[in-house]
Design a protein around this motif. Structure first.
Motif, PDB file in Angstrom:
ATOM      1  N   GLY A 120      64.236   0.960 103.685  1.00 23.00           N
ATOM      2  CA  GLY A 120      65.105   0.194 104.571  1.00 23.00           C
ATOM      3  C   GLY A 120      64.343  -0.572 105.629  1.00 23.00           C
ATOM      4  N   ARG A 146      56.283   5.111 110.139  1.00 23.30           N
ATOM      5  CA  ARG A 146      56.573   4.265 108.989  1.00 23.30           C
ATOM      6  C   ARG A 146      55.430   4.303 107.985  1.00 23.30           C
ATOM      7  NH1 ARG A 146      58.877  -0.910 112.469  1.00 23.30           N
ATOM      8  NH2 ARG A 146      60.988  -0.085 112.811  1.00 23.30           N
ATOM      9  N   ARG A 169      62.743  -1.736 100.103  1.00 26.32           N
ATOM     10  CA  ARG A 169      64.142  -1.435  99.789  1.00 26.32           C
ATOM     11  C   ARG A 169      64.439   0.060  99.978  1.00 26.32           C
ATOM     12  NH1 ARG A 169      64.029  -3.728  95.413  1.00 26.32           N
ATOM     13  NH2 ARG A 169      63.625  -1.991  94.002  1.00 26.32           N
ATOM     14  N   GLU A 170      63.552   0.922  99.468  1.00 27.25           N
ATOM     15  CA  GLU A 170      63.806   2.364  99.554  1.00 27.25           C
ATOM     16  C   GLU A 170      63.719   2.888 100.983  1.00 27.25           C
ATOM     17  OE1 GLU A 170      62.364   5.157  96.780  1.00 27.25           O
ATOM     18  OE2 GLU A 170      62.008   3.670  95.191  1.00 27.25           O
TER      19      GLU A 170
END
Length: 261
Positions: A37, A12, A34-35
């Motif tokens: 997730g 991540r 947001r991009e």
């Protein structure tokens, strides 16, 4: 060694760095979440760790994040080891064996094309694009092959005014709308063309090399003699196909992925 639970966090964190590297400017944490997730809390934790390690910079006034000095140092170390040139040299050698024309490897450096490698046939003609030479990126085919795959906002930032456009031979784009028109056509066609923009009597075709995110990391070009009183509009598709194949080969060798579409 850390616990196996550290591996998803590492992935991540790398995803955050890749996202920031692909943006033209700083990004808000909410947009990152947001991009990718991911929960915002997870993103804030990752960003805090990356900031502490120097790989990300927090811009508190803007409430956004950007790549830090640590990321630049890694990129500089990559360039010091010359892996791109090492991987490209046999690709260029095979290209000149098939075409008989001088082949170059170039990268973008600001709004300039910087030439890292040149391979020549047994009887080359003189060209100015030697190793270490920098040229205004809007003129050589190699520069535009990379510019064609950048976001429009990034191209605009590189060429904000007419004074950004250097003229060498009286040919080539002299303002942003003209450059955008060329880039659109060359992106659709799949290769860029230069006809006497850099040196009278010389022309070139070029295709981009892409990284793992489909971003242009370099370009391979083939340069040859060509003279015409006015720009004749030739695109040299046969030579371009050989050059595109070489660029695709290098993209594969570095683990890259061509952009979708």
């Amino acid at each position: 060694m850390g616990a196996s639970s550290d591996v998803p966090a590492l992935r991540r964190g790398l995803a955050v760095l890749r996202l920031l590297a692909g943006k033209a400017g700083p990004v808000a944490a909410a947009a990152i979440a947001r991009e990718l997730g991911l929960p915002r809390s997870t993103v804030y934790h990752l960003l805090a760790e990356l900031v502490d390690a120097g790989f990300v910079t927090h811009l508190p006034e803007d409430r956004r994040y950007a790549l830090g000095v640590g990321a630049f140092e890694l990129g500089s170390a990559y360039l010091r080891h010359d892996p791109l040139e090492r991987l490209a040299r046999p690709v260029l050698a095979r290209l000149i064996h098939r075409t008989g024309h001088t082949a170059h490897l170039g990268v973008l450096h600001g709004r300039e094309a910087l030439y890292l490698l040149r391979e020549q046939p047994p009887h080359p003609h003189t060209v100015v694009t030697d190793v270490g030479v920098r040229l205004p990126a809007h003129l050589p085919a190699s520069g535009r092959a990379m510019l064609a795959h950048l976001p429009p906002a990034q191209v605009r930032a590189l060429f904000p005014t007419r004074t950004s456009f250097v003229d060498r031979t009286g040919r080539g784009p002299t303002h942003l709308p003209a450059l955008r028109g060329l880039l659109t056509a060359e992106r659709r066609r799949g290769w860029a063309v230069e006809d006497g923009y850099v040196t009278p009597g010389s022309a070139s075709v070029a295709a981009a090399v892409f990284d793992h995110g489909g971003r242009p990391i370099a370009a391979i070009s083939s340069t040859f003699r060509h003279e015409c009183a006015i720009e004749c509009g030739q695109t040299w598709p046969d030579l371009a196909e050989e050059t595109r194949a070489a660029a695709a080969d290098l993209t594969n060798r570095i683990g890259g992925t061509p952009p979708a579409g």
